[in-house]
Enzyme design. Sequence first.
Site, short mmCIF file in Angstrom:
data_model
loop_
_atom_site.label_atom_id
_atom_site.label_comp_id
_atom_site.label_asym_id
_atom_site.label_seq_id
_atom_site.Cartn_x
_atom_site.Cartn_y
_atom_site.Cartn_z
N GLU A 1 -7.06 -20.86 -16.47
CA GLU A 1 -7.41 -21.57 -15.23
C GLU A 1 -8.48 -22.58 -15.59
O GLU A 1 -9.58 -22.20 -16.02
CB GLU A 1 -7.94 -20.62 -14.16
CG GLU A 1 -8.30 -21.34 -12.88
CD GLU A 1 -9.13 -20.51 -11.92
OE1 GLU A 1 -9.88 -19.65 -12.38
OE2 GLU A 1 -9.03 -20.71 -10.70
N HIS B 1 -3.93 -17.29 -5.01
CA HIS B 1 -4.74 -16.45 -4.11
C HIS B 1 -5.98 -17.17 -3.60
O HIS B 1 -6.72 -16.63 -2.77
CB HIS B 1 -5.12 -15.18 -4.84
CG HIS B 1 -5.97 -15.46 -6.04
ND1 HIS B 1 -5.48 -16.11 -7.17
CD2 HIS B 1 -7.28 -15.25 -6.29
CE1 HIS B 1 -6.45 -16.25 -8.06
NE2 HIS B 1 -7.55 -15.75 -7.55
N ASP B 2 -6.23 -18.38 -4.15
CA ASP B 2 -7.40 -19.17 -3.71
C ASP B 2 -7.01 -20.31 -2.80
O ASP B 2 -7.89 -21.02 -2.30
CB ASP B 2 -8.09 -19.80 -4.93
CG ASP B 2 -8.72 -18.79 -5.86
OD1 ASP B 2 -8.80 -19.07 -7.07
OD2 ASP B 2 -9.13 -17.72 -5.37
N ASP C 1 -1.72 -1.24 -3.83
CA ASP C 1 -2.02 -0.49 -5.05
C ASP C 1 -0.88 -0.59 -6.07
O ASP C 1 0.18 -1.16 -5.76
CB ASP C 1 -2.29 0.98 -4.70
CG ASP C 1 -1.21 1.56 -3.79
OD1 ASP C 1 -1.55 2.09 -2.72
OD2 ASP C 1 -0.03 1.42 -4.14
N ASP D 1 0.85 -1.20 0.00
CA ASP D 1 0.00 0.00 0.00
C ASP D 1 0.88 1.24 0.00
O ASP D 1 1.65 1.47 0.94
CB ASP D 1 -0.88 -0.03 1.27
CG ASP D 1 -1.63 1.29 1.48
OD1 ASP D 1 -2.08 1.53 2.62
OD2 ASP D 1 -1.76 2.08 0.51
N ASN E 1 -0.31 4.50 -0.50
CA ASN E 1 -0.96 5.79 -0.13
C ASN E 1 -1.70 5.71 1.20
O ASN E 1 -2.55 6.54 1.49
CB ASN E 1 -1.91 6.21 -1.25
CG ASN E 1 -3.05 5.22 -1.43
OD1 ASN E 1 -3.03 4.14 -0.83
ND2 ASN E 1 -4.04 5.57 -2.23
N ASP F 1 -9.37 -16.42 -16.17
CA ASP F 1 -10.11 -16.93 -15.02
C ASP F 1 -11.18 -17.92 -15.46
O ASP F 1 -11.95 -17.63 -16.39
CB ASP F 1 -10.76 -15.71 -14.33
CG ASP F 1 -11.40 -16.06 -13.01
OD1 ASP F 1 -10.66 -16.48 -12.11
OD2 ASP F 1 -12.63 -15.94 -12.89
N ASP G 1 -4.95 -10.40 -15.51
CA ASP G 1 -5.92 -11.45 -15.17
C ASP G 1 -7.24 -11.09 -15.85
O ASP G 1 -7.82 -10.03 -15.57
CB ASP G 1 -6.10 -11.49 -13.64
CG ASP G 1 -6.67 -12.81 -13.16
OD1 ASP G 1 -6.32 -13.23 -12.05
OD2 ASP G 1 -7.46 -13.43 -13.91
O1 TEU Z 1 -11.46 -19.29 -9.11
C1 TEU Z 1 -12.18 -20.35 -9.69
C2 TEU Z 1 -12.66 -21.25 -8.66
O2 TEU Z 1 -13.45 -22.10 -8.91
C3 TEU Z 1 -12.14 -21.05 -7.31
O3 TEU Z 1 -12.99 -20.07 -6.75
C4 TEU Z 1 -12.18 -22.32 -6.52
O4 TEU Z 1 -13.31 -23.05 -6.81
C5 TEU Z 1 -12.27 -21.98 -5.08
O5 TEU Z 1 -11.49 -20.83 -4.88
C6 TEU Z 1 -11.73 -23.13 -4.29
O6 TEU Z 1 -11.54 -22.66 -2.99
C7 TEU Z 1 -11.40 -18.13 -9.92
C8 TEU Z 1 -10.57 -17.10 -9.18
O7 TEU Z 1 -9.24 -17.59 -9.01
C9 TEU Z 1 -11.24 -16.86 -7.85
O8 TEU Z 1 -10.46 -15.98 -7.04
C10 TEU Z 1 -12.60 -16.25 -8.11
O9 TEU Z 1 -13.28 -16.10 -6.87
C11 TEU Z 1 -13.43 -17.15 -9.04
O10 TEU Z 1 -12.70 -17.64 -10.15
C12 TEU Z 1 -14.58 -16.35 -9.61
O11 TEU Z 1 -14.05 -15.41 -10.51
#
Ligand code: TEU
Length: 537
Positions: free
Chosen positions: A241, A315-316, A29, A21, A23, A199, A98
């Site tokens: 993905e 990130h998931d 950001d 971050d 700011n 995505d 993305d």
């Molecule tokens: O994720 C696809 C997705 O299916 C994931 O959300 C997964 O099923 C879940 O995170 C398992 O814990 C993509 C992106 O990476 C995710 O951040 C988004 O929330 C999702 O699509 C919707 O755009």
Amino acid sequence: MNREWWKKAVIYQIYPKSFKDSNGDGFGDLKGIISKLDYLKLLGIDAIWLCPVYVSPQKDNGYDIADYYDVDPRYGTLTDMEDLILEAKKRDICILMDMVLNHTSDENKWFLEAKKSIDNPYHDFYVWRKGKKGCPPNDMKGTFGGSAWTWNEATGEFYFHQFADCQPDLNWDNPKVREALYEVLKFWVDKGVGGFRFDVIDQIAKVPDEKITANGPRLHEFIREMNEKTFPDTVFLTVGETWGATPELAKKYSSPKGDEFSMVFQFEHILLDQIPGKEKWDLKPLKLTDLKRVFAKWQTELYATGWNSLFWNNHDLPRIVSRWGNDSKEYRTLSAKMLATILYGLQGTPYIYQGEELGMTNIKYDIADYKDIETLNIYDERIHTGYSKEDVMKSIYAKSRDNARTPMQWNSSLNAGFSSCKPWIKVNPNYVEINSESEVSNPDSVFNYYKKLISLRKKYDVFCDGKFKLLCPDDEKIFAYTRETESEKIMVVCNFGEDEVSLGGKLKTHDGKILISNYGDCLEGKLRAYEAYVKLW
Ligand code: TEU
């Protein structure tokens, strides 16, 4: 750049909201990212996968896009984005944007128009059904819980959403939708980005009437058309993905013909610690032989026919050192290095998720401190259906996406140096010990181990081209394999546990040269706790 530069590249994923971050508003950001490009250059990465920074109400942290053509003010401006692309390029780093093309935010102007009336020009940008007597057309569920159908009073119909109701699915069968999305891609190509991450791209050809979401009948037709109409040249890096990918499908997606993507993210290894047929929250211990079987399958099947991505984190996903390593004080560094070793010896393009290179760990917060829509929905859903709070929190500690989304830990100062004010999500309290400042200055750190692995992959062609062979496939503690070209051969050996293991006859070790080891040396005949090394001969 040669056509397939990304086969020797390492890509770094940035979740902008949690990276830096600049700011003092508690959000990461674009200017914050620019301030850390020299850190990324030091690590040795070649490209940045930048999670969405477009205008968004942030209900799914940017995966709900309201305007594809502008940057959300939380992240900065379009000029900041142009500066990031330029500053990265000066450091031979390209930016992968993305692209969320399966759905938009319900605040996107296309949807705001579409829901007004059946004859609105944008109505068929989305997927609508009348339903039966006020009920949804079928019992399909959204990934984040609840029905995949939501009622729209103005048109007396349901609209389809594979994710949250604020993320209505786009109708790719409508050529006007495809053309509109291709214009978006061309806009960002013209801005000078080096590629795209797509995505949930395997869900764009859905057929809801047949309850088909992934791998719909027109999927590859759409992907090839998008490639043909928008990808500027053969050095452009694209990664899809595809949760539903099999090796057969991945050969199509990542064919050397280059008519679809450079590669895809498949998740078969990621599903191995959940009870088959259940949800990610229904946990079971990882069985190492399962992991070895899955990696061996993908390495063998895509050899010379496609290309693998290589990742533990994103990130998931929960942080791998807490998930399949050991995040105790004693073994965190050793096991983080071991997990990196087994992955970076494979054929494919590695992706480092922000903080992975520091050995950042999962969190255990009170439910009130979690922010992720998926986590909060499953908490409510499971408490409501009678699960104990203890059981629900055990699943959330293990699998919540917020494990990956706590602020990047830069130093031991307030808020881990991420922000000068209260971050949007709590900082992991272990930032005092685990942060980039201490990692960069420590020659034996996880950071410097990743740095060395990256340099080895660029120095020895066998990492890129070598043929894979799994060793001791039935052993539940040792993961070992060889990679071989005509001129080079490496052996990668890892102990996935804290118990010392004897090699006694399981592995024919060779004299060879130790390229890297997390103990600094290797002993004949045994492996110490989480020991990992790569030998060349
Ligand atoms: O994720 C696809 C997705 O299916 C994931 O959300 C997964 O099923 C879940 O995170 C398992 O814990 C993509 C992106 O990476 C995710 O951040 C988004 O929330 C999702 O699509 C919707 O755009």
